[in-house]
Structures are given as structure tokens and as C-alpha cells.
Scaffold this motif. Structure first.
Motif, PDB file in Angstrom:
ATOM      1  N   GLY A  96      16.231  -9.271 -19.028  1.00 46.40           N
ATOM      2  CA  GLY A  96      15.412 -10.450 -18.637  1.00 46.40           C
ATOM      3  C   GLY A  96      15.155 -11.146 -17.467  1.00 46.40           C
ATOM      4  N   VAL A  97      15.815 -10.608 -16.572  1.00 48.61           N
ATOM      5  CA  VAL A  97      15.894 -11.142 -15.275  1.00 48.61           C
ATOM      6  C   VAL A  97      14.607 -11.154 -14.397  1.00 48.61           C
ATOM      7  CG1 VAL A  97      18.399 -10.735 -14.778  1.00 48.61           C
ATOM      8  CG2 VAL A  97      16.623  -9.132 -13.750  1.00 48.61           C
ATOM      9  N   THR A  98      14.328 -12.217 -13.381  1.00 48.98           N
ATOM     10  CA  THR A  98      13.307 -12.081 -12.489  1.00 48.98           C
ATOM     11  C   THR A  98      13.843 -10.735 -11.272  1.00 48.98           C
ATOM     12  OG1 THR A  98      12.598 -14.302 -12.765  1.00 48.98           O
ATOM     13  CG2 THR A  98      12.078 -13.325 -10.645  1.00 48.98           C
ATOM     14  N   VAL A  99      12.817  -9.747 -11.183  1.00 46.04           N
ATOM     15  CA  VAL A  99      13.194  -8.799 -10.055  1.00 46.04           C
ATOM     16  C   VAL A  99      12.546  -9.098  -8.990  1.00 46.04           C
ATOM     17  CG1 VAL A  99      14.391  -7.310 -11.664  1.00 46.04           C
ATOM     18  CG2 VAL A  99      11.977  -7.113 -11.499  1.00 46.04           C
ATOM     19  N   GLY A 100      13.136  -9.015  -7.780  1.00 42.41           N
ATOM     20  CA  GLY A 100      12.347  -8.885  -6.324  1.00 42.41           C
ATOM     21  C   GLY A 100      13.317  -8.846  -5.271  1.00 42.41           C
ATOM     22  N   ARG A 101      12.896  -8.468  -4.127  1.00 41.12           N
ATOM     23  CA  ARG A 101      11.469  -8.779  -3.724  1.00 41.12           C
ATOM     24  C   ARG A 101      10.725  -7.743  -4.271  1.00 41.12           C
ATOM     25  NH1 ARG A 101      11.094 -10.605   2.751  1.00 41.12           N
ATOM     26  NH2 ARG A 101      12.711 -12.300   2.599  1.00 41.12           N
ATOM     27  N   PHE A 102      11.148  -6.499  -4.374  1.00 44.09           N
ATOM     28  CA  PHE A 102      10.345  -5.503  -4.859  1.00 44.09           C
ATOM     29  C   PHE A 102      10.968  -5.056  -6.207  1.00 44.09           C
ATOM     30  CE2 PHE A 102       8.107  -1.546  -5.173  1.00 44.09           C
ATOM     31  CZ  PHE A 102       6.717  -1.814  -4.405  1.00 44.09           C
ATOM     32  N   ALA A 103      10.003  -4.963  -7.371  1.00 45.27           N
ATOM     33  CA  ALA A 103      10.331  -4.341  -8.584  1.00 45.27           C
ATOM     34  C   ALA A 103      10.342  -2.987  -8.331  1.00 45.27           C
ATOM     35  CB  ALA A 103       9.707  -5.040  -9.869  1.00 45.27           C
ATOM     36  N   ASN A 104      11.254  -2.098  -9.223  1.00 44.66           N
ATOM     37  CA  ASN A 104      11.231  -0.903  -9.292  1.00 44.66           C
ATOM     38  C   ASN A 104      11.799  -0.143  -8.075  1.00 44.66           C
ATOM     39  OD1 ASN A 104      10.676   1.804 -10.306  1.00 44.66           O
ATOM     40  ND2 ASN A 104       9.235   0.832 -11.758  1.00 44.66           N
ATOM     41  N   ARG A 105      11.306   1.042  -7.926  1.00 44.87           N
ATOM     42  CA  ARG A 105      11.940   2.102  -6.966  1.00 44.87           C
ATOM     43  C   ARG A 105      11.256   1.932  -5.689  1.00 44.87           C
ATOM     44  NH1 ARG A 105      13.276   4.111 -11.639  1.00 44.87           N
ATOM     45  NH2 ARG A 105      15.572   4.252 -12.238  1.00 44.87           N
ATOM     46  N   ILE A 106      11.831   1.919  -4.339  1.00 49.49           N
ATOM     47  CA  ILE A 106      11.403   2.324  -2.844  1.00 49.49           C
ATOM     48  C   ILE A 106      12.085   3.477  -2.857  1.00 49.49           C
ATOM     49  CG2 ILE A 106      10.900   1.804  -0.692  1.00 49.49           C
ATOM     50  CD1 ILE A 106      10.438  -1.112  -1.509  1.00 49.49           C
ATOM     51  N   GLY A 107      11.298   4.648  -2.783  1.00 50.86           N
ATOM     52  CA  GLY A 107      11.905   6.073  -2.426  1.00 50.86           C
ATOM     53  C   GLY A 107      12.528   6.024  -0.814  1.00 50.86           C
ATOM     54  N   GLY A 108      13.998   6.447  -1.085  1.00 48.53           N
ATOM     55  CA  GLY A 108      14.716   6.875   0.283  1.00 48.53           C
ATOM     56  C   GLY A 108      15.025   5.238   0.646  1.00 48.53           C
ATOM     57  N   GLY A 109      14.677   4.249   0.286  1.00 49.91           N
ATOM     58  CA  GLY A 109      15.196   2.828   0.508  1.00 49.91           C
ATOM     59  C   GLY A 109      14.508   2.477   1.928  1.00 49.91           C
ATOM     60  N   LYS A 110      13.515   2.870   2.226  1.00 44.22           N
ATOM     61  CA  LYS A 110      12.886   2.708   3.404  1.00 44.22           C
ATOM     62  C   LYS A 110      11.150   2.742   3.222  1.00 44.22           C
ATOM     63  CE  LYS A 110      14.436   5.914   5.747  1.00 44.22           C
ATOM     64  NZ  LYS A 110      15.045   6.806   7.098  1.00 44.22           N
ATOM     65  N   PHE A 111      10.411   1.799   4.211  1.00 45.82           N
ATOM     66  CA  PHE A 111       9.129   1.833   4.232  1.00 45.82           C
ATOM     67  C   PHE A 111       8.761   1.528   5.622  1.00 45.82           C
ATOM     68  CE2 PHE A 111      10.439  -2.567   3.176  1.00 45.82           C
ATOM     69  CZ  PHE A 111       9.581  -3.145   3.889  1.00 45.82           C
ATOM     70  N   THR A 112       7.726   1.603   6.225  1.00 49.82           N
ATOM     71  CA  THR A 112       7.012   1.370   7.334  1.00 49.82           C
ATOM     72  C   THR A 112       5.763   0.490   7.145  1.00 49.82           C
ATOM     73  OG1 THR A 112       7.516   3.566   8.104  1.00 49.82           O
ATOM     74  CG2 THR A 112       5.771   2.253   9.587  1.00 49.82           C
ATOM     75  N   LEU A 113       5.846  -0.713   8.124  1.00 50.76           N
ATOM     76  CA  LEU A 113       4.827  -1.842   7.996  1.00 50.76           C
ATOM     77  C   LEU A 113       4.261  -2.084   9.388  1.00 50.76           C
ATOM     78  CD1 LEU A 113       3.236  -3.770   5.940  1.00 50.76           C
ATOM     79  CD2 LEU A 113       5.048  -5.266   6.349  1.00 50.76           C
ATOM     80  N   ASP A 114       3.235  -1.976   9.583  1.00 55.24           N
ATOM     81  CA  ASP A 114       2.720  -2.265  11.127  1.00 55.24           C
ATOM     82  C   ASP A 114       3.697  -1.342  12.196  1.00 55.24           C
ATOM     83  OD1 ASP A 114       0.934  -3.885  10.016  1.00 55.24           O
ATOM     84  OD2 ASP A 114       2.022  -5.732  10.277  1.00 55.24           O
ATOM     85  N   GLY A 115       3.930  -0.068  11.706  1.00 55.72           N
ATOM     86  CA  GLY A 115       4.589   0.607  12.851  1.00 55.72           C
ATOM     87  C   GLY A 115       6.077   0.469  12.882  1.00 55.72           C
ATOM     88  N   LYS A 116       6.727  -0.320  12.087  1.00 57.07           N
ATOM     89  CA  LYS A 116       8.005  -0.524  12.248  1.00 57.07           C
ATOM     90  C   LYS A 116       8.714  -0.080  10.885  1.00 57.07           C
ATOM     91  CE  LYS A 116      11.673  -4.028  13.038  1.00 57.07           C
ATOM     92  NZ  LYS A 116      11.882  -5.437  13.311  1.00 57.07           N
ATOM     93  N   THR A 117       9.511   0.694  10.973  1.00 53.05           N
ATOM     94  CA  THR A 117      10.225   1.088   9.616  1.00 53.05           C
ATOM     95  C   THR A 117      11.503  -0.165   9.155  1.00 53.05           C
ATOM     96  OG1 THR A 117       9.661   3.480  10.200  1.00 53.05           O
ATOM     97  CG2 THR A 117      11.505   3.060   8.521  1.00 53.05           C
ATOM     98  N   TYR A 118      11.658  -0.293   7.866  1.00 53.78           N
ATOM     99  CA  TYR A 118      12.532  -0.974   7.469  1.00 53.78           C
ATOM    100  C   TYR A 118      13.373  -0.099   6.384  1.00 53.78           C
ATOM    101  CZ  TYR A 118       9.680  -4.788   9.526  1.00 53.78           C
ATOM    102  OH  TYR A 118       8.843  -5.695  10.091  1.00 53.78           O
ATOM    103  N   GLN A 119      14.859  -0.355   6.674  1.00 55.49           N
ATOM    104  CA  GLN A 119      15.692   0.229   5.736  1.00 55.49           C
ATOM    105  C   GLN A 119      16.344  -0.830   4.839  1.00 55.49           C
ATOM    106  OE1 GLN A 119      16.910   3.790   5.759  1.00 55.49           O
ATOM    107  NE2 GLN A 119      17.349   2.805   3.797  1.00 55.49           N
ATOM    108  N   LEU A 120      16.243  -0.250   3.459  1.00 52.61           N
ATOM    109  CA  LEU A 120      16.921  -1.174   2.552  1.00 52.61           C
ATOM    110  C   LEU A 120      18.072  -0.642   1.967  1.00 52.61           C
ATOM    111  CD1 LEU A 120      13.463  -1.314   0.645  1.00 52.61           C
ATOM    112  CD2 LEU A 120      14.135  -3.008   2.602  1.00 52.61           C
ATOM    113  N   PRO A 121      18.970  -1.341   1.324  1.00 51.32           N
ATOM    114  CA  PRO A 121      20.105  -1.032   0.526  1.00 51.32           C
ATOM    115  C   PRO A 121      19.745   0.131  -0.507  1.00 51.32           C
ATOM    116  CG  PRO A 121      19.992  -3.381   0.447  1.00 51.32           C
ATOM    117  CD  PRO A 121      19.058  -2.918   0.917  1.00 51.32           C
TER     118      PRO A 121
END
Length: 377
Positions: A96-121
Motif C-alpha cells: 500500500g505504499v507510495t513508491v518513488g522516485r521511480f516505481a518498478n525496475r531500472i535495469g542495471g540500476g543506472k540511466f543517462t540523462l543529458d550525457g551524464k550517467t547516474y548509478q542507483l542502489p
């Protein structure tokens, strides 16, 4: 019955949207116990004239209870979870919780935005799940307002929180209408480009939580002609796969038990049941439209889930293994509940063909969803 018109406005205007409810809906604010460190938890209960009620906790902005009558007028709580608010912290499982910042899965725990790559737990094997190790579900939110059948909770997420860029000011507003429709409006403002994808993670059993029959004999309809199939790590491949002729075809409605254990479909094998995003035919919409309809033929209860988002994740509690002791000391197992989570598609930051989850300064994030609990006539 006089109704106030809902106004759909981004950002701060989401609070105005949440004022859309019948005049008879009531609000009760009360203490709800303490966390292990002594921090106080509060609760707000919203009640409609037709007997439907919702209880929201400040811990995780959690929907702890959603209760309503069956065809004989008997009230039951249809949400899996815990009786003790502190158990949501002691035994977390996204009930029943509020999930964020990003609900569900981000593959490899990383993404690139405006040319910069961010690593997530990496809190889901090789993925980042539901915002990371300390997502919004594990935060204490503050109550901004609680009156007239509505409650608004707020949270500030610092720049770099769980690896995500940008300071994020977040609100969640729960509003109960007199017909038993619970609107949940999510809003977020950022000071730098980021990604946001929020939803509620309610797990439902319309026969009543803990019902020994589970949800396999309940009928689900999802207006989607495609799913986003997943790989062995449960991350979408990027494909949109037609549901026609498969156990994922819920367009005309089908019993959940018909396909949840059908190992002929490799997607069911990989998900250990249903744990998939459906690409809704409606796509991204300005106002909430139907995402799913769940019906229990025995009790007569019906749950309609509507949303502005383009996808809905359907999850049949596949990882409930009896180790979670829920409300009324019920032992929760696979098939005891189903989650219907409206959202952007999983791994959207890494899939250019999916609807973007990007949020920029001056362009607030908004997601409006509705749980409408009623009784079939």
C-alpha cells in the motif's frame, strides 16, 4: 448531493484537484503508533457516505486500509498489509505504499540523462527497484492538510538522494468521494532535470485481505492489447508484444487463476506468475481513464483503477512466501492478492521508445489515479 468539480492542474494545483469530493465525506486524523526509534506516526481516515473508507499513514504515505461493503452490506478491508503501523518499517514489502522516485525496475540500476550517467542502489539483484534501498516508501511524510474528505502529505528528496539528480519537492493527495472513489494525486517539482515515476503499491483481495480463497477466482479486465515483455531480470526488453492468444489477454476479462501458473508461457516462468507491465490502449492521458477492473463474483465487490499514466503493472504477489504475517495474523502467500500499479513503463529512462519519465524545472510531474470500490448490481 452537491459535488464540487475537480480541476486538473499540474504541480501545486493537484491539491485543488483533490478537493473534488462529495460534501458528506469525512476526515479523521489520529496518532498511529511509533517507529522503533520513537518517531511518531500519524494516520488520516477518509470515509464516504456509502461505507467505503481509506486509512493513510504518514510512514511511506501508505494506504493502510481500503474498506467497503459486499452485496450483503458486510464491510471488509480489501488491502493486504499490517495492523500495526510500525510493521511497515520493521517488515517492509511495499504493502500500500507510495513508491518513488521511480516505481518498478531500472535495469542495471543506472540511466543517462543529458550525457551524464547516474548509478542507483542495486536493491533488486542487478536492478534498482521502487526508488532504491530507501525509497519514498521508507520515509516519514508530513501532513500538509487533512479536511473535507482529503489529506495531503509532503516530502522533500534531496539532490543525489538514492543517486537521483535534483532536489524534489513531492506531494501526495488522497481524496475520498461520496461514491467510494479514492483519488490519489501525485505531484513533484525539481530544481534540475531528473526522472520521476510514482504510484501506489496497493495489493488487493476483494474477498477481504487474508481470505483463504485468494484472488485466483477473481476476474480482471485490462484494456491493453500489448505488454512489455521482460528478460530474466524482469526488465522490459523494449518490445511491445501483442497479448492476443496468450494468457496476458485480459481485454475481455478473465479469471486470474487461468494463467498465473501456466508455465507454457516463458513470461509466466520468468515472472513466477504475473509481474508485467501492460501498455494501456489509452496511452498517456490528461485525465484518469480506466486502467483495470477487478471483480469478485462471491462478494460482489468491484475495484476500478483509473489513471493518467500509459501503463499498469499487474503483480500477483509471487514473492509472498508465508514469511509475511499480515493483518489479523494472516499468513500471506503467492496468489493472496494482486497489485494494479498505474505508472510509466519500467526502465523508461533506458528505453527511448517508451513514454519519457523526464521531469524538468518549471514543468512539474503529475500523476492522478483513482481506486473506485463499489458493489456489482
Amino acid at each position: 448531493m452537491k459535488l464540487r468539480k475537480a480541476i486538473f492542474i499540474a504541480g501545486a494545483g493537484l491539491t485543488a484537484l483533490a478537493a473534488a469530493q462529495a460534501d458528506a465525506a469525512t476526515t479523521q486524523r489520529e496518532a498511529a503508533g511509533r517507529l522503533a526509534d520513537g518517531t511518531a506516526i500519524e494516520a488520516v481516515t477518509l470515509t464516504a457516505a456509502n461505507g467505503v473508507s481509506a486509512r493513510v499513514l504518514t510512514y511511506g504515505a501508505t494506504l493502510q486500509k481500503l474498506s467497503g461493503p459486499d452485496r450483503d452490506g458486510k464491510i471488509a478491508d480489501v488491502l493486504l498489509g499490517y495492523d500495526d503501523a510500525a510493521d511497515y518499517a520493521a517488515h517492509p514489502n511495499y504493502f500500500g505504499v507510495t513508491v518513488g522516485r521511480f516505481a518498478n525496475r531500472i535495469g542495471g540500476g543506472k540511466f543517462t540523462l543529458d550525457g551524464k550517467t547516474y548509478q542507483l542502489p542495486l536493491n533488486d539483484k542487478v536492478n534498482s527497484l521502487h526508488g532504491g534501498q530507501v525509497g519514498f516508501d521508507k520515509r516519514l511524510w508530513r501532513i500538509v492538510s487533512a479536511k473535507d474528505g482529503s489529506a495531503t502529505l509532503a516530502l522533500t528528496s534531496a539532490d543525489g538522494d538514492q543517486g537521483y539528480p535534483g532536489k524534489l519537492d513531492v506531494t501526495v493527495t488522497y481524496t475520498m468521494a461520496d461514491d467510494g472513489a479514492l483519488t490519489i494525486a501525485f505531484g513533484a517539482k525539481t530544481d534540475k532535470p531528473t526522472v520521476v515515476n510514482m504510484t501506489n503499491h496497493g495489493i488487493f483481495n476483494l474477498a477481504g485481505e487474508g481470505s483463504p480463497l485468494g484472488i485466483l477466482n477473481q476476474r480482471l479486465t485490462i484494456p491493453a492489447k500489448a505488454i512489455t515483455p521482460v528478460d530474466a531480470n524482469l526488465v522490459p526488453t523494449g518490445e511491445l508484444r501483442p497479448v492476443a492468444g496468450t494468457v496476458f489477454d485480459f481485454r475481455s476479462g478473465r479469471m486470474l487463476g487461468e494463467g498465473v501458473r501456466d508455465g507454457h508461457d516463458p513470461q509466466i516462468v520468468m515472472g513466477h506468475g504475473y509481474d508485467h507491465n501492460f501498455a494501456l490502449d489509452k496511452g498517456l492521458t490528461a485525465t484518469p481513464q480506466l486502467a483495470a477492473r477487478l471483480e469478485d463474483p462471491v462478494s460482489g465487490r468491484v475495484l476500478e483503477v483509473s489513471s493518467t499514466e500509459p501503463g499498469v503493472q499487474m503483480y500477483t504477489g509471487n514473492f509472498l512466501d508465508g514469511s509475511y504475517i499480515g493483518k489479523n495474523r494472516h499468513v500471506y502467500r503467492m496468489g493472496d492478492g494482486v497489485a494494479l500499479e498505474p505508472q510509466k513503463f519500467p526502465d523508461a529512462p533506458n528505453k527511448p521508445n517508451f513514454a519519457s519519465a523526464r521531469v524538468d524545472p518549471g514543468k512539474p510531474y503529475r500523476h492522478v489515479m483513482i481506486y473506485k470500490l463499489s458493489v456489482a448490481k
